[in-house]
Design an enzyme around this catalytic site. Structure first.
Site, PDB file in Angstrom:
ATOM      1  CB  SER A  54      -1.291   0.215   1.253  1.00 66.06           C
ATOM      2  OG  SER A  54      -0.242   0.268   2.619  1.00 66.06           O
ATOM      3  CG  ASP A  55       1.193   6.371  -0.856  1.00 66.38           C
ATOM      4  OD1 ASP A  55       2.103   5.802  -0.439  1.00 66.38           O
ATOM      5  OD2 ASP A  55       1.285   7.181  -1.572  1.00 66.38           O
ATOM      6  CD1 TRP A  56       5.386   5.334   4.868  1.00 67.34           C
ATOM      7  CD2 TRP A  56       4.875   3.952   2.896  1.00 67.34           C
ATOM      8  NE1 TRP A  56       6.316   4.727   4.299  1.00 67.34           N
ATOM      9  CE2 TRP A  56       6.454   3.740   3.617  1.00 67.34           C
ATOM     10  CE3 TRP A  56       4.169   3.588   1.900  1.00 67.34           C
ATOM     11  CZ2 TRP A  56       7.180   3.367   2.827  1.00 67.34           C
ATOM     12  CZ3 TRP A  56       5.220   2.551   1.228  1.00 67.34           C
ATOM     13  CH2 TRP A  56       6.172   2.086   1.610  1.00 67.34           C
ATOM     14  N   GLY A  72      -2.164   3.891   3.059  1.00 69.67           N
ATOM     15  CA  GLY A  72      -3.225   3.626   2.764  1.00 69.67           C
ATOM     16  C   GLY A  72      -4.409   2.686   2.235  1.00 69.67           C
TER      17      GLY A  72
END
Ligand code: BGC
Length: 836
Positions: free
Chosen positions: A230-232, A234
């Protein structure tokens, strides 16, 4: 965390069969901002991930170990040189190893729907083929060193506004042809080890829990068998994300997996098999990167060298785009008297803002670079164009006399008498993001800082002090309160939207007198308001600025005066990491206040003025008619200023081409009406007509078209021939350098379908080649193009690509607006296809 003493390889399936459930669950999330979880008893080490995309920062946002900074994404793509960009990727791989990182979080491969995108500078191009080619080259370069690349953000993270909540709503055709295509090309041509999911939703479902994207398209159609993260902050669900195929939650410690996975296993929403599928990918990645031999918790080192500098100078200079050059004003003559004017001259805008930013080994400003070649060049600021005041650490000094401030860390607030300092750190950049700052005594995100230094002004005048923060703070000068960002706080967009607006205080200071500066700060939990969507900001951060008061009118007058005194002027204007940053989009396409006025005034005062614009994405140029020469210089990394000087004085013949169209006004942009989150949704109303696809279809005039870029020599492209073996089209042509200096030209190949059964762009880029040709000589270029990629569109009725039975023009030239050579190819039978 104890370390694994010896790096031994392990068998993924064997380890998987021996892992306990808690161990499996732990492997699903990071342990901190930058590391995966280890399982030492089975020989599985923790590995380090590091941003990307234009250099490798290492494990610290603030006070990081200096790194090589490459040009921003648009600056790289502007080289149109896949070999050079691949070398840039390899440099990043080597830099990653020096930083003990096995995985780079880059390249960024989103699309510039609008000039206003806060992160537009990070991505490569408005054209999916160029973006895909640049992504693949970067990934091939990175992965040639054994380091894993992470292509991001999958997919449609094309704006910053409400980036976690916004639903990117688009047709399947636009998704496939424009937004997924660069990822598809990168998958086909470079097989990235990792994908990072986007923050946003795509057609109703967040990308990080989107089975259609992660399972059907990525793993299914494209056969990806690596790791998705995931994005941070996210990851937004436990069960859905795992089931959809999101392997790793980042960062850690986990906030949405861990015991929630146990709960889901307990109630049967997840099966152990679901978890195993995700854990297997984490183990596969860790195993793959073990060949690098990077020890756990490896120290971060620097490997700066003259070769790196030289390479970065070439890389940056090759992406500079000569937009206009009436009467060959450029290159300038080093022997003539020269002035360097403008807000971007003395400040090195080497990189955009946000997670792409890093502490460079050094950063050459345009003024430094120019003075290296013309030492007596004069300078005037011209107009202050900062969005936030320049950092205090440029001017302040520590007790030891170093440029910077001394930061002391306390667990108690200033009200506690005799509070004890737990850490003292030298700070050479007063932009302090504390999310990944660690100290053994710090157990919560609530703590306090004090920054101390001195300042000795060079003039008796008013000085501005400023602070924005995610926390609370004050600035004192000789004990007097100058800035209060504690008592009254105003929400702003600093610190990825978690912080306040910038508060400014003014004080008259005397030349030569030394003033004590003290900054007090309480971390994020002390803030008097909270912004939504700022999960994980932990201790927050602060940014402290200092600059002499600069009034636009007075500075312009000084600049005009100087311009009149010299033979020639280099005017450096543009944006910087405050104007273009992750976390927010630009509000308009204009240069900062004062800049247009400055440019007009200087052009009137001295017609021999070359305008150098630094920005990652297009800016409006209302003075364009009266400017004889304009050079687009992006954010060029460490060597920004040298690269600019090299092109300005002709040591390097410019060969960059625009990777995105420069519209005249933002209102002309096809996404103009839809480039914002409206109650959490953004409609991609322009459909497949992004950038030049729109300007061409609607015959809209642009300031500069996609693919445009001049040279100090002239080229002739001729002898077009096209052969077609059914799978591959080979385009060849001869490029002659008919001018007097050596140079490079980019042969661009566009395809256009004659009688498509649906509306299609007038033409689309499908191949290119950059070739270096000596003055008076000719070179042959051959460009191999996949026929199905060159001719197909996405057929929504069949949910597949179709290459229709038809005739296609193959248009060849040196920009999207200049394709004088034409040949034809035919598709003899309509065919539908899926996959790569
Ligand atoms: C960015 C990512 C980046 C990550 C780690 C996020 O805010 O969107 O691109 O890799 O932070 O810094």
């Amino acid at each position: 965390m104890g370390s694994l003493p010896v790096q031994t390889s392990f068998d993924v399936e064997d380890v998987l069969s021996q892992l306990t459930i808690p161990e499996k669950v732990a492997l699903l999330s990071g342990i901190d901002f930058w590391h995966t979880a280890p399982v030492h008893r089975l020989g599985v080490p923790s590995i380090r991930l590091s941003d990307g995309p234009n250099g490798v920062r290492g494990t610290r946002f603030f006070n990081g170990v200096p790194a090589a900074c490459l040009p921003c994404g648009t600056g790289l793509a502007a080289t149109w040189d896949t070999d050079l960009v691949k070398k840039g990727g390899a440099l990043q791989g080597t830099e990653a190893i020096a930083k003990g990182a096995s995985v780079i979080l880059g390249p960024t491969t989103n699309m510039q729907r609008s000039p206003l995108g806060g992160r537009g500078f990070e991505s490569f191009s408005e054209d999916p083929y160029l973006a895909g080619a640049m992504s693949a080259s970067t990934i091939n370069g990175i992965q040639s060193t054994g380091v894993s690349a992470t292509i991001k953000h999958f997919v449609c993270n094309d704006q910053e506004d409400q980036r976690q909540a916004v639903d990117s709503i688009l047709t399947e055709r636009a998704l496939r042809e424009i937004y997924l295509m660069p990822f598809q090309i990168a998958q086909r041509d470079s097989r990235p080890d990792c994908y990072m999911t986007a923050y946003n939703k795509v057609n109703g479902t967040h990308a990080s829990e989107n089975p259609r994207l992660l399972k059907d398209v990525l793993r299914g159609e494209w056969g990806f068998d690596g790791l998705t993260m995931s994005d941070w902050f996210g990851t937004y669900s436990t069960t859905e994300a795992i089931k959809a195929g999101l392997d790793l939650e980042m960062p850690g410690p986990s906030y949405i997996r861990a015991h929630l996975v146990n709960q889901a296993l307990g109630c049967g929403k997840l099966l152990v098999r679901d978890v195993d599928e995700r854990v297997r990918e984490v183990l596969k990645l860790v195993k793959k990167t073990q060949a690098l031999g990077i020890p756990e918790n490896a120290p971060e080192t620097t490997i700066d060298s003259p070769e790196t500098s030289e390479f970065l100078r070439t890389l940056s200079a090759n992406g500079l785009v000569l937009l206009k050059n009436n009467d060959n004003l450029l290159p300038l003559d080093k022997k003539k008297t020269t002035a360097v004017i403008g807000p971007n001259a003395a400040y090195a805008s080497y990189c955009g803002g946000g997670s792409a930013s890093l502490l460079p080994y050094y950063a050459i400003s345009p003024l430094d670079g120019i003075r290296e070649q013309v030492p007596e060049a004069k300078y005037a600021l011209g107009a202050p164009a900062w969005k936030a005041l320049p950092l205090m650490t440029r001017l302040s000094k520590t007790k030891k006399g170093d440029h910077g401030l001394t930061m002391t860390v306390f667990l108690d607030p200033p009200s506690v008498t005799n509070r004890k300092a737990i850490d003292e750190v030298f700070v050479n950049k007063s932009d302090i993001l504390l999310v990944d700052y660690k100290h053994p005594k710090i157990k919560s995100s609530l703590y306090y800082l004090e920054l101390n230094g001195t300042f000795t002004p060079e003039q008796t005048t008013d000085y501005d002090f400023s602070m924005c923060c995610a926390g609370t703070g004050k600035i004192f000068v000789n004990g007097e309160l100058v800035v209060d960002n504690e008592t009254h706080q105003r929400p702003g967009n600093s610190f990825f939207g978690a912080g306040t607006a910038e508060e400014i205080g003014r004080m008259k200071l005397e030349e030569g007198k030394t003033y004590d500066i003290k900054v007090t700060f309480g971390t994020l939990p002390t803030m008097t308001f909270s912004s939504p969507g700022t999960t994980g900001f932990g201790a927050g951060g602060l940014r402290v600025g200092l600059e002499r008061k600069a009034e636009i009118e007075t500075e312009i007058e000084r600049a005009v005066q100087l311009a009149k005194e010299v033979d020639q002027v280099i005017l450096c204007a543009g944006l910087n990491s405050e104007w273009e940053s992750e976390g927010y989009d630009r509000e308009h396409m204009d240069l900062p206040p004062g800049s247009d006025k400055l440019i007009k005034a200087v052009l009137a005062a001295n017609p021999n003025t070359a305008i150098v614009i630094q920005s990652g994405t297009p800016v409006a140029m209302p003075w364009l008619e009266s400017a004889p020469a304009v050079l687009q210089a992006w954010y060029g990394g460490n060597e920004t200023g040298n690269a600019i000087a090299d092109v300005v004085f002709g040591n390097t013949n410019p060969s960059g081409k625009l990777p995105l169209s420069f519209p005249i006004r933002n209102e002309d942009n096809p996404a103009f009406l839809n480039y914002k989150s409206e109650r959490n949704r953004a409609i991609y109303g322009e459909d497949v007509y992004i950038g030049y696809r729109f300007y061409e279809k609607t015959n809209k005039e642009v300031a500069f078209p996609f693919g445009h870029g001049l040279s100090y020599t002239q080229f002739d492209i001729k002898d077009l021939s096209v052969s077609d073996d059914g799978a591959e089209i080979l385009v060849s042509a001869t490029v002659s350098n008919t001018g007097k200096v050596d140079g490079a030209q980019v042969v661009q190949v566009y395809f256009s379908q004659h009688n498509a059964s649906i509306n299609r762009p007038k033409k689309e880029l499908k191949g290119f080649s950059k070739v270096f040709v000596k003055a008076g000589q000719s070179e042959k270029v051959g460009i191999a193009i996949s026929k199905k990629y060159a001719t197909s569109f996405w057929d929504e009725a069949r949910d597949a690509w179709v290459m229709e039975k038809d005739t296609f023009d193959v248009l060849v030239g040196d920009s999207s607006a200049n394709t004088p050579l034409t040949a034809q190819v035919k598709v003899l039978r309509s065919e539908w296809w899926r996959g790569l």
